[in-house]
Each structure stands twice: as structure tokens, then as C-alpha cells.
Design an enzyme around this catalytic site. Structure first.
Site, PDB file in Angstrom:
ATOM      1  N   GLU A 270       0.847  -1.194   0.000  1.00 32.17           N
ATOM      2  CA  GLU A 270       0.000   0.000   0.000  1.00 32.17           C
ATOM      3  C   GLU A 270       0.879   1.240   0.000  1.00 32.17           C
ATOM      4  O   GLU A 270       1.854   1.315   0.750  1.00 32.17           O
ATOM      5  CB  GLU A 270      -0.891   0.072   1.250  1.00 32.17           C
ATOM      6  CG  GLU A 270      -1.992  -0.944   1.360  1.00 32.17           C
ATOM      7  CD  GLU A 270      -2.813  -0.738   2.641  1.00 32.17           C
ATOM      8  OE1 GLU A 270      -2.657   0.342   3.275  1.00 32.17           O
ATOM      9  OE2 GLU A 270      -3.576  -1.635   2.998  1.00 32.17           O
ATOM     10  N   GLU A 324     -13.410   5.318   0.353  1.00 39.94           N
ATOM     11  CA  GLU A 324     -14.254   4.394   1.103  1.00 39.94           C
ATOM     12  C   GLU A 324     -14.957   5.169   2.217  1.00 39.94           C
ATOM     13  O   GLU A 324     -14.408   5.376   3.303  1.00 39.94           O
ATOM     14  CB  GLU A 324     -13.412   3.238   1.648  1.00 39.94           C
ATOM     15  CG  GLU A 324     -12.786   2.415   0.524  1.00 39.94           C
ATOM     16  CD  GLU A 324     -11.929   1.275   1.035  1.00 39.94           C
ATOM     17  OE1 GLU A 324     -12.482   0.237   1.449  1.00 39.94           O
ATOM     18  OE2 GLU A 324     -10.688   1.430   1.013  1.00 39.94           O
ATOM     19  N   LYS A 327     -15.408   3.991   6.125  1.00 37.28           N
ATOM     20  CA  LYS A 327     -14.287   3.689   7.006  1.00 37.28           C
ATOM     21  C   LYS A 327     -14.297   4.632   8.211  1.00 37.28           C
ATOM     22  O   LYS A 327     -14.581   5.828   8.074  1.00 37.28           O
ATOM     23  CB  LYS A 327     -12.957   3.811   6.254  1.00 37.28           C
ATOM     24  CG  LYS A 327     -12.769   2.769   5.173  1.00 37.28           C
ATOM     25  CD  LYS A 327     -11.405   2.846   4.530  1.00 37.28           C
ATOM     26  CE  LYS A 327     -10.347   2.259   5.434  1.00 37.28           C
ATOM     27  NZ  LYS A 327      -9.036   2.128   4.758  1.00 37.28           N
ATOM     28  N   GLU A 333      -8.778   8.989   6.118  1.00 38.88           N
ATOM     29  CA  GLU A 333      -8.968   7.548   5.933  1.00 38.88           C
ATOM     30  C   GLU A 333     -10.016   7.247   4.861  1.00 38.88           C
ATOM     31  O   GLU A 333      -9.975   6.191   4.234  1.00 38.88           O
ATOM     32  CB  GLU A 333      -9.390   6.896   7.245  1.00 38.88           C
ATOM     33  CG  GLU A 333      -8.271   6.716   8.243  1.00 38.88           C
ATOM     34  CD  GLU A 333      -7.222   5.727   7.755  1.00 38.88           C
ATOM     35  OE1 GLU A 333      -7.598   4.619   7.334  1.00 38.88           O
ATOM     36  OE2 GLU A 333      -6.032   6.076   7.778  1.00 38.88           O
TER      37      GLU A 333
END
Length: 376
Positions: A270, A324, A327, A333
Site C-alpha cells: 500500500e 471508502e 471507514k 482515511e
């Protein structure tokens, strides 16, 4: 439905421009580039649409965070190499060889060979997580899973490893000072021996963004964004680094060498940059996210290695395909994606289409001088 199909079609074009960089007027694949396909979001395109997208864009590697059978089925006959994940809460169960064989037999084997599964990520950031009991299960679970793969004749095609946070290192600067945290001295050799014996890579989740956010008064933004800069020279090896990501990777290599394991490949499972953040999340902007990913992809098109291993191309998985929105945690995030969950573009990475040259929609593209923002 028509609006959704329109957004998906646009997604095909836009991400195609993003991921098929070429300085020579024709499309090339970045063989060492993958993308993380997370799904903690509302209203994501169906997996069948996503794999259709990735196939048309010539993206050849992806990683998911589970073994969702709908996703695995969608990847069938796509020729996209896929890494799947064992959730942390499964580690204790999979220490049992029989349970591991059952897991591989039901979660992996039915989809082979149509789905090109090439790796199993056992847990995520276990070495630096809050649940220290998982440390006792990690390597035994990996051993059991590898044995299960071997029993089914799949071990030559599917490697077993685990993604690690950069927090596994006690020291990372300069790179030659790289060393693992002392509390990992007991388990780390077991893990590295497993990787050596199975010829599996050391996966690292490396985010220069975090280092910059915490020390923006000391760390050059250009250095972390891959922009032109003076860089730094390791005083012990005299190797020159013009970006932090490569320095972080080499610090891991030095840490492994200190433990007597110098032949293990390091891959970046990542890396990315958030396009939005809270007030205290310095540097989390559209401009910086676009610059980081644009410059990273330019490097990947060159199949570069790090200064310590210049002839071994560095495999990198960008985080992430989608924002996302479900999350937890700070705003950043939920904003690492190239696209919003509904398929609209989160930001432009600075590419422009010049022409469509054939019926297969092979596009010639050029790199623009800066990242053009798109209103979200």
C-alpha cells in the site's frame, strides 16, 4: 441505470488515462504496478463492472481485503493477478493445518485457474497492531496455509506473506540505519525464515504522507511527493535518495540484512496520499494527492528499483481505487481513492487524451505540467 452506466464508461476512460502512462505515443503496461480495491463504501460499482474496467485499462494486478466469492468470480478469465486477504480474526483458526486446508479448499481452490490468484495476505499489519495475541498465530497460520497450498499443488503459483506497517522499524533514517523494533526480535526471524524458504516477498505498507504530516517543518514536501528536489545522501552508503518512499523500502531491506536475511524481495502493498483531511492533517489536499500518484506512476512506467537495488524493479500497489466513505477514523482515511464510490473522479492526476488510434480504444496520452483539479 443509464446514469450508472454513463459513470462507469467515464470511469473506464479516466482511469485508463491515469494508469496507462506513455511518453512515446502508445500505451504501455506498468508491469510492477497494482491497485488496492477496497470495498468499505456505499454504492460501489458491482465487481463485474470493476473487473471490466480494470481489464479494459490493462491493469494487471489488484489486491482485495477478503476472499469475497463474488469478486473472485468476477475476476475469472480477466488475466488480472489478484492478491486475497485472510482477515486478522481468522489467524487463530488457521493455525490448525486441517482448518487451513479447509480454508484453501473452499476459499481459493474452486476459483483456480480461471481466477489468477497469485498471493495470500495473511492478516494486515499484525506486527504493529493493538492485538498482540495475534503475533503468536501469524507465522504458524502462514505455515499451515502454505502447507495446504502445497498439498493441493498450488504453492508454486500462490505465495503467502503479510502486509506490514512501517512501524515494524525502530529506525528508518537514514536507510542504512534500518532496524526492526526490539520487541519483534523473537518472532521476526521466524517470519523472515518462512519468507526465505518459500521465496515469498516482504510486504510493506509505506506512506510518506504520515511522515510529512507529523514533521512538515523538517521534511521537504517535494521530497515526499517525488517532485524535483536535492534529496538526501545516506552518510554510510553514499546512496542518493530523491524521494522518501524508496528510502523507506531500503530501510526495510537493511533491517532484514541485519538479521541475516538479505535476499528477500520487498514489495509495497500500500502507498498513497489522501485528497482530503481534517484541520490537523497537514498536506492532505487534492493537489498533493494528484502530484504523489502522478509522479509515482511515472516512476513505475520506468520499472525502477530503489538506490539499494536499482536492478530489481519495485512492485507497488496504489491505495486505493475508490474513496471508502464507510471507514472509521479521521477524514483522510475515507479519501485515498482515485474515485468516489459512485464512480465520479475524486481528482485529476494531470493527464490529457490526445487521440484514439484504433478500434480497441488504445489512447495516446501526454503528461501535463501540473495536476488539474476537478470539482467534486
Amino acid at each position: 441505470m443509464e446514469n450508472l452506466l454513463t459513470r462507469i464508461a467515464m470511469l473506464h476512460v479516466l482511469l485508463g488515462l491515469f494508469l496507462t502512462l506513455s511518453g512515446f505515443g502508445f500505451v504501455r503496461e506498468a508491469e510492477s504496478l497494482g491497485i488496492n480495491y477496497g470495498q468499505v463504501a456505499n454504492d460501489l460499482p458491482a465487481p463485474e463492472r470493476v473487473i471490466e474496467l480494470l481489464r479494459s485499462l490493462r491493469v494487471t494486478k489488484a489486491r482485495i481485503y477478503d476472499t469475497n466469492p463474488q469478486v473472485l468470480s468476477a475476476f475469472a478469465n480477466s488475466n488480472v493477478e489478484l492478491i486475497v486477504t485472510v482477515e486478522n480474526n481468522m489467524l487463530a483458526t488457521l493455525v490448525d493445518p486441517n482448518q487451513a486446508l479447509q480454508w484453501v479448499s473452499t476459499r481459493i481452490r474452486p476459483f483456480i485457474p480461471a481466477t489468477k490468484i497469485t498471493g495470500i495476505a495473511v492478516g494486515n499489519e499484525v506486527f504493529s497492531g493493538d492485538d498482540t495475541t495475534l503475533l503468536n498465530y501469524l507465522v504458524p497460520a502462514m505455515v499451515s496455509l502454505h502447507a495446504a497450498l502445497a498439498r493441493l499443488g498450488l504453492d508454486q503459483y500462490i505465495h503467502v506473506s503479510t502486509p506490514n506497517s512501517l512501524a515494524v522499524l525502530q529506525e528508518s533514517f537514514p536507510p542504512s540505519a534500518g532496524v526492526f523494533r526490539p520487541e519483534l526480535a523473537g518472532i521476526m526471524p521466524q517470519f523472515l525464515q518462512f519468507l526465505t524458504s518459500t521465496k515469498s516477498p516482504f510486504w510493506i505498507n509505506a506512506y510518506p504522507y504520515f511522515a510529512y504530516k507529523d514533521n512538515s517543518n523538517k521534511i521537504s514536501l517535494d521530497y515526499v511527493l517525488f517532485n524535483p528536489n536535492a534529496g538526501m545522501v545516506d552518510p554510510y552508503t553514499h546512496l542518493h535518495y530523491d524521494n522518501m518512499l524508496y528510502a523507506q523500502v531500503d530501510a526495510v531491506i537493511f533491517a532484514m540484512e541485519r538479521m541475516g536475511y538479505g535476499g528477500i524481495e520487498v514489495r509495497v502493498s500500500e502507498t498513497g496520499w489522501p485528497s482530503r483531511g481534517d484541520g490537523n492533517e497537514i498536506g492532505a489536499t487534492l493537489e498533493n494527492a494528484a502530484a504523489y500518484n502522478r509522479n509515482l506512476l511515472r516512476r513505475q512506467m520506468r520499472n525502477e528499483g530503489t538506490p539499494l537495488r536499482p536492478n530489481m524493479r519495485l512492485e507497488i500497489y496504489v491505495f486505493a481505487l475508490f474513496n471508502e466513505d464507510m471507514k472509521p477514523g479521521p477524514t483522510s482515511e475515507r479519501n485515498y481513492g482515485l474515485f468516489h464510490p459512485d464512480g465520479t473522479m475524486a481528482y485529476n492526476v494531470g493527464l490529457s487524451a490526445l487521440s484514439t488510434t484504433s478500434s480497441t480504444s488504445t489512447a495516446s496520452i501526454s503528461l501535463t505540467s501540473n495536476a488539474t483539479q476537478v470539482k467534486t
